[in-house]
Design a protein around this motif. Structure first.
Motif, mmCIF file in Angstrom:
data_model
loop_
_atom_site.group_PDB
_atom_site.id
_atom_site.type_symbol
_atom_site.label_atom_id
_atom_site.label_comp_id
_atom_site.label_asym_id
_atom_site.label_seq_id
_atom_site.Cartn_x
_atom_site.Cartn_y
_atom_site.Cartn_z
ATOM 1 N N GLU A 157 -66.689 23.974 25.365
ATOM 2 C CA GLU A 157 -68.005 24.160 24.691
ATOM 3 C C GLU A 157 -67.642 25.348 23.503
ATOM 4 O OE1 GLU A 157 -68.573 22.797 28.412
ATOM 5 O OE2 GLU A 157 -67.341 24.395 28.133
ATOM 6 N N LEU A 158 -66.678 25.895 23.444
ATOM 7 C CA LEU A 158 -66.286 26.799 22.216
ATOM 8 C C LEU A 158 -66.340 26.038 21.183
ATOM 9 C CD1 LEU A 158 -63.542 29.115 23.659
ATOM 10 C CD2 LEU A 158 -65.755 29.796 22.845
ATOM 11 N N LEU A 159 -65.811 24.749 21.136
ATOM 12 C CA LEU A 159 -65.702 24.151 19.994
ATOM 13 C C LEU A 159 -67.236 23.447 19.364
ATOM 14 C CD1 LEU A 159 -63.656 22.959 18.004
ATOM 15 C CD2 LEU A 159 -64.068 20.613 19.084
ATOM 16 N N LEU A 206 -52.625 13.755 24.065
ATOM 17 C CA LEU A 206 -53.036 13.517 25.390
ATOM 18 C C LEU A 206 -54.181 14.936 25.396
ATOM 19 C CD1 LEU A 206 -52.940 12.481 27.859
ATOM 20 C CD2 LEU A 206 -51.201 14.033 28.369
ATOM 21 N N ASP A 207 -53.752 15.910 24.950
ATOM 22 C CA ASP A 207 -54.696 17.191 24.778
ATOM 23 C C ASP A 207 -55.997 16.831 24.036
ATOM 24 O OD1 ASP A 207 -53.194 18.779 26.373
ATOM 25 O OD2 ASP A 207 -52.369 19.947 24.928
ATOM 26 N N PHE A 208 -55.788 16.219 22.783
ATOM 27 C CA PHE A 208 -57.066 15.712 21.845
ATOM 28 C C PHE A 208 -57.908 14.913 22.647
ATOM 29 C CE2 PHE A 208 -59.266 13.156 18.892
ATOM 30 C CZ PHE A 208 -59.451 13.947 17.898
ATOM 31 N N ALA A 209 -57.445 14.006 23.423
ATOM 32 C CA ALA A 209 -58.237 12.878 24.199
ATOM 33 C C ALA A 209 -58.972 13.748 25.214
ATOM 34 C CB ALA A 209 -57.506 11.840 24.577
ATOM 35 N N ASN A 210 -58.238 14.424 25.992
ATOM 36 C CA ASN A 210 -58.871 15.066 27.254
ATOM 37 C C ASN A 210 -59.988 15.900 26.918
ATOM 38 O OD1 ASN A 210 -57.103 13.959 29.011
ATOM 39 N ND2 ASN A 210 -55.505 15.611 29.101
ATOM 40 N N ILE A 211 -59.591 16.966 25.667
ATOM 41 C CA ILE A 211 -60.677 17.710 25.215
ATOM 42 C C ILE A 211 -61.847 16.968 24.756
ATOM 43 C CG2 ILE A 211 -61.142 19.584 23.675
ATOM 44 C CD1 ILE A 211 -58.294 20.538 23.861
ATOM 45 N N ARG A 212 -61.781 16.068 24.041
ATOM 46 C CA ARG A 212 -62.677 15.111 23.563
ATOM 47 C C ARG A 212 -63.705 14.499 24.717
ATOM 48 N NH1 ARG A 212 -62.178 10.259 18.954
ATOM 49 N NH2 ARG A 212 -64.415 9.624 18.851
ATOM 50 N N ALA A 213 -62.897 14.012 25.457
ATOM 51 C CA ALA A 213 -63.770 13.521 26.683
ATOM 52 C C ALA A 213 -64.810 14.521 27.365
ATOM 53 C CB ALA A 213 -62.810 12.874 27.583
ATOM 54 N N ARG A 214 -64.026 15.562 27.757
ATOM 55 C CA ARG A 214 -64.688 16.862 28.443
ATOM 56 C C ARG A 214 -65.921 17.269 27.491
ATOM 57 N NH1 ARG A 214 -62.002 21.330 31.307
ATOM 58 N NH2 ARG A 214 -64.027 21.702 31.945
ATOM 59 N N LEU A 215 -65.794 17.178 26.123
ATOM 60 C CA LEU A 215 -66.838 17.737 25.250
ATOM 61 C C LEU A 215 -67.753 16.548 25.337
ATOM 62 C CD1 LEU A 215 -64.823 18.791 21.849
ATOM 63 C CD2 LEU A 215 -66.632 20.155 23.251
ATOM 64 N N MET A 216 -67.874 15.356 25.219
ATOM 65 C CA MET A 216 -68.308 14.207 25.185
ATOM 66 C C MET A 216 -69.364 14.221 26.801
ATOM 67 S SD MET A 216 -68.304 13.225 22.346
ATOM 68 C CE MET A 216 -69.757 12.060 22.358
ATOM 69 N N SER A 245 -69.837 17.282 28.287
ATOM 70 C CA SER A 245 -70.391 18.568 28.397
ATOM 71 C C SER A 245 -72.177 18.562 28.782
ATOM 72 C CB SER A 245 -70.056 19.419 27.239
ATOM 73 O OG SER A 245 -70.559 20.774 27.341
ATOM 74 N N ASP A 246 -72.550 19.429 29.441
ATOM 75 C CA ASP A 246 -74.123 19.698 29.478
ATOM 76 C C ASP A 246 -74.521 20.370 28.290
ATOM 77 O OD1 ASP A 246 -73.994 18.390 32.038
ATOM 78 O OD2 ASP A 246 -73.849 20.550 32.995
ATOM 79 N N ASP A 247 -73.708 21.058 27.447
ATOM 80 C CA ASP A 247 -74.285 21.690 26.435
ATOM 81 C C ASP A 247 -74.213 20.632 25.154
ATOM 82 O OD1 ASP A 247 -74.422 24.103 27.346
ATOM 83 O OD2 ASP A 247 -72.257 24.690 26.937
ATOM 84 N N LEU A 248 -73.960 19.434 25.363
ATOM 85 C CA LEU A 248 -74.124 18.501 24.224
ATOM 86 C C LEU A 248 -75.342 17.935 24.598
ATOM 87 C CD1 LEU A 248 -72.513 17.417 21.694
ATOM 88 C CD2 LEU A 248 -71.748 15.522 23.290
ATOM 89 N N ILE A 249 -76.129 17.756 23.529
ATOM 90 C CA ILE A 249 -77.313 16.991 23.715
ATOM 91 C C ILE A 249 -77.513 15.889 22.622
ATOM 92 C CG2 ILE A 249 -79.872 17.065 23.716
ATOM 93 C CD1 ILE A 249 -78.585 18.790 26.027
ATOM 94 N N MET A 250 -77.576 14.679 23.177
ATOM 95 C CA MET A 250 -77.991 13.599 22.134
ATOM 96 C C MET A 250 -79.403 13.515 21.828
ATOM 97 S SD MET A 250 -77.269 9.284 22.841
ATOM 98 C CE MET A 250 -75.859 9.618 23.157
ATOM 99 N N LEU A 251 -79.503 13.599 20.461
ATOM 100 C CA LEU A 251 -80.856 13.392 19.853
ATOM 101 C C LEU A 251 -81.171 11.940 19.398
ATOM 102 C CD1 LEU A 251 -80.618 16.497 17.259
ATOM 103 C CD2 LEU A 251 -81.858 16.414 19.579
ATOM 104 N N LYS A 252 -80.364 11.120 19.195
ATOM 105 C CA LYS A 252 -80.608 9.451 18.723
ATOM 106 C C LYS A 252 -79.343 9.017 19.169
ATOM 107 C CE LYS A 252 -80.249 8.280 14.606
ATOM 108 N NZ LYS A 252 -80.377 8.028 12.905
ATOM 109 N N PRO A 253 -79.702 7.894 19.785
ATOM 110 C CA PRO A 253 -78.570 7.124 20.142
ATOM 111 C C PRO A 253 -77.956 6.250 18.993
ATOM 112 C CG PRO A 253 -80.605 6.199 21.063
ATOM 113 C CD PRO A 253 -80.820 7.443 20.424
ATOM 114 N N GLN A 254 -76.609 5.646 19.366
ATOM 115 C CA GLN A 254 -75.871 4.936 18.235
ATOM 116 C C GLN A 254 -76.944 3.703 17.943
ATOM 117 O OE1 GLN A 254 -72.506 2.486 19.450
ATOM 118 N NE2 GLN A 254 -71.357 3.763 17.800
#
Length: 603
Positions: free
Chosen positions: A275-277, A305-315, A317-326
């Motif tokens: 969530e820091l990012l 590998l770290d890049f993929a793991n962190i990105r997956a956790r970011l997507m 995360s409860d702190d990430l809110i989708m405003l408009k779907p793809q």
């Protein structure tokens, strides 16, 4: 990508450094150290030098003027620093302060030069400081070296490094102690201290953000440290020009063991707390997509590998809110528009901002009496009989709107619509009712313009926030805070200001044009607030006298640039030239002729 990098260092004789050698290196020139009788030449790196300037305050002593008049920038710099070197007698003397500042890669060279000039003018030369700066660009690493003296200029040479702190009455500030009943005079460093550096970093970020917005870029800088932003532990390491160039080309990067350990530490920190990012992204913009997340992550993490793991956790995360779907193209099945995200913190900030605006709009007790209002309008109308200026009905209605009973009011108008003039009338009305009026704007230049045009004592918003946080000139019930160019204020800063106004029982008046510029940092606060509370609108343009010019201004404000230019072309006011040099020559020639005519008319 634009990065926030401002580093300060002192050039000291005690460290074995020569100030003339330092200047020669930065100007990529040949210079003579008159004290040592040594010549320094760094002309070999001249290809890296993009631009150089010696910026001086308005008032400079005769000795310096005679030393630099008619000389090139490099020669003038050589004369200045030899004078500094000759004045300082101590073997360990501190000779100059240098700022090294990274320039936004998104801006052109001309735009970056304009950015630096504004920063230097507002923060250095306007305070009586000299700024000797050069613009280097080596392998796509644009930056400036800015050297400034540590002593003020005087008619005899240079003044003291320490000066007395003065109060509002201009008298030296004294601290009374038991052993000094008459008080001890408080001194400060004339060239500034750590707090000055913090203020300069914030000022640089604000100025750079304004120029990025003017150029149509969404990326923003934050002058606060990562620790102050709550992001301690994910700071980037400055790569330098060679590694930065390799990184841009996608080359494999090799780091020293200490650097590798540090980058791995940052990756581990993000794995534990991704969530820091998101918080960092939220400081830069209010909405973003997956590509923005990937870019921000790539600045810190190298391991796939770290890049993929962190990105997956970011997507996830409860702190990430989708405003408009793809958005998917129905015919091709491919993504037409990426999904748009924001953070829970940004939603909370904008909710709090909207809540404060609602509370202020329902608060009463700020109305100005009809007698005071009529006198204020009449006072502005007759202030300059030679111009025979009068507020038109639209402006009078706007004055009545902002001096109404509510705790918040807004005025929306194009540039040149007469907002400053109506604020001058409103100020007279507020002050005649006993209210204290304060003016604020995001940029220092805008705050100066507000004060000059309306008579409202003004500072930057950041300056007011710092003053209030330190317990000085705090807001009280009945005070009025006028925020000019409110369309450029971020949601975070607007939320803080509205909360302070709400808690103090004061009133806030927001003035601006939500369509003029993108807001600085994240969020379109002014637009959101005006949609919620309503506003007075100035639709007319008063800065231009002819109808076609007024209509052209409206076209420019709506973004219809081509139509606006066509209007000027049809009336013979658009001049074209084959080359840049030709048009510059025409501009200088026209200015010279206009100046000569003005002198003749006044004689």
């Amino acid at each position: 990508m634009a990065i926030m990098f401002v580093r300060a260092q002192v050039i000291s004789r005690g460290a074995g450094r020569s100030i003339v050698s330092a200047a020669a290196y930065r100007h990529r020139a040949r210079m003579m150290d008159e004290q040592a009788g040594t010549s320094f030449s760094y002309r070999g790196g001249a290809s890296e030098l993009v631009h150089e300037e010696l910026a001086l305050p308005d008032q400079i002593p005769a000795w310096l003027r005679s030393a630099i008049d008619g000389r090139s920038v490099g020669a003038a710099s050589e004369a200045l620093w030899n004078a500094v070197d000759a004045f300082e007698k101590r073997a360990d003397a501190q000779l100059a302060r240098e700022l090294i500042i990274a320039l936004p890669e998104e801006l052109t060279r001309a735009e970056n030069i304009s950015l630096v000039r504004e920063f230097v003018r507002d923060n250095l030369t306007s305070k009586g400081m000299v700024a000797d700066w050069v613009y280097h660009d080596k392998d796509g690493n644009p930056h400036i070296h800015l050297m400034t003296t540590l002593r003020p200029l005087t008619e005899e040479g240079f003044g003291r490094k320490k000066v007395a702190v003065t109060g509002e009455d201009g008298a030296p500030l004294r601290v009374v102690t038991p052993d000094r009943p008459k008080g001890r005079i408080v001194y400060k460093l004339w060239a500034g201290d750590k707090e000055t550096m913090k203020a300069w970093k914030i000022a640089w970020a604000e100025t750079a953000n304004r120029h990025l917005a003017l150029a149509g870029h969404e990326v923003r800088l934050d002058g606060r440290s990562y620790a102050e932003q709550g992001l301690d532990g994910i700071a980037q390491r400055h790569l330098g020009p060679e590694k930065a160039a390799l990184s841009r080309r996608g080359a494999t990067m090799y780091f020293a063991p200490a650097d590798l350990a540090r980058r791995q530490e940052m990756a581990d920190r993000l794995l534990a707390e991704p969530e820091l990012l998101l918080k960092q992204l939220g400081n830069e913009r209010s909405t973003f997509d997956e590509r923005d997340i990937a870019k921000a992550l790539h600045r810190t993490v190298d391991d796939p590998l770290d890049f993929a793991n962190i990105r997956a956790r970011l997507m996830a995360s409860d702190d990430l809110i989708m405003l408009k779907p793809q958005q998917v193209d129905a015919e091709t099945g491919k993504a037409a528009e990426p999904a748009v995200f924001t953070t829970r913190d940004i939603l909370r900030i904008e909710y709090d901002m909207a809540r404060s605006a609602q509370v202020l709009s329902e608060r009463r007790g700020f109305a100005v009496s009809a007698v005071s209002l009529a006198a204020a309008i009449e006072n502005v109308e007759t202030a300059d009989p030679e111009k025979s200026f009068r507020l038109d009905p639209e402006q009078v209605d706007a004055v009545r709107h902002v001096t109404g009973d509510n705790g918040i009011a807004a005025v929306v108008g194009l540039a040149g619509a007469g907002k400053s003039t109506l604020l001058a009338a409103a100020r007279v009305a507020w002050e005649s009712s006993g209210s204290r009026v304060m003016g604020a704007a995001l940029a220092g230049k805008a705050a100066e313009g507000l004060e000059d045009s309306s008579g409202i004592r003004s500072r930057t918003l950041a300056s007011w926030e710092l003053i209030w946080a330190n317990g000085h000139e705090t807001l009280h019930r009945g005070d009025v805070v006028v925020v000019d160019e409110a369309g450029m204020v971020s949601s975070q800063q607007m939320a803080r200001v509205l909360k302070l106004v709400e808690q103090a029982g004061a009133k806030v008046v927001l003035v601006g044009d939500a369509m003029q510029l993108q807001p600085i940092q994240a969020g379109a606060a002014f637009r959101a607030i005006t949609e919620r509370i309503g506003f007075a609108e100035l639709a007319g343009v008063r800065r231009q006298r002819e109808d076609w010019a007024r209509e052209a201004s409206r076209l420019f404000a709506r973004g219809e640039i081509e139509k606006g230019l066509d209007a000027y072309a049809q009336h013979g006011h658009l001049i074209e030239a084959a080359t840049r040099d030709e048009i510059i020559g025409r501009i200088v020639g026209d200015w010279t002729e206009a100046r000569r005519q003005a002198i003749q008319d006044s004689s």
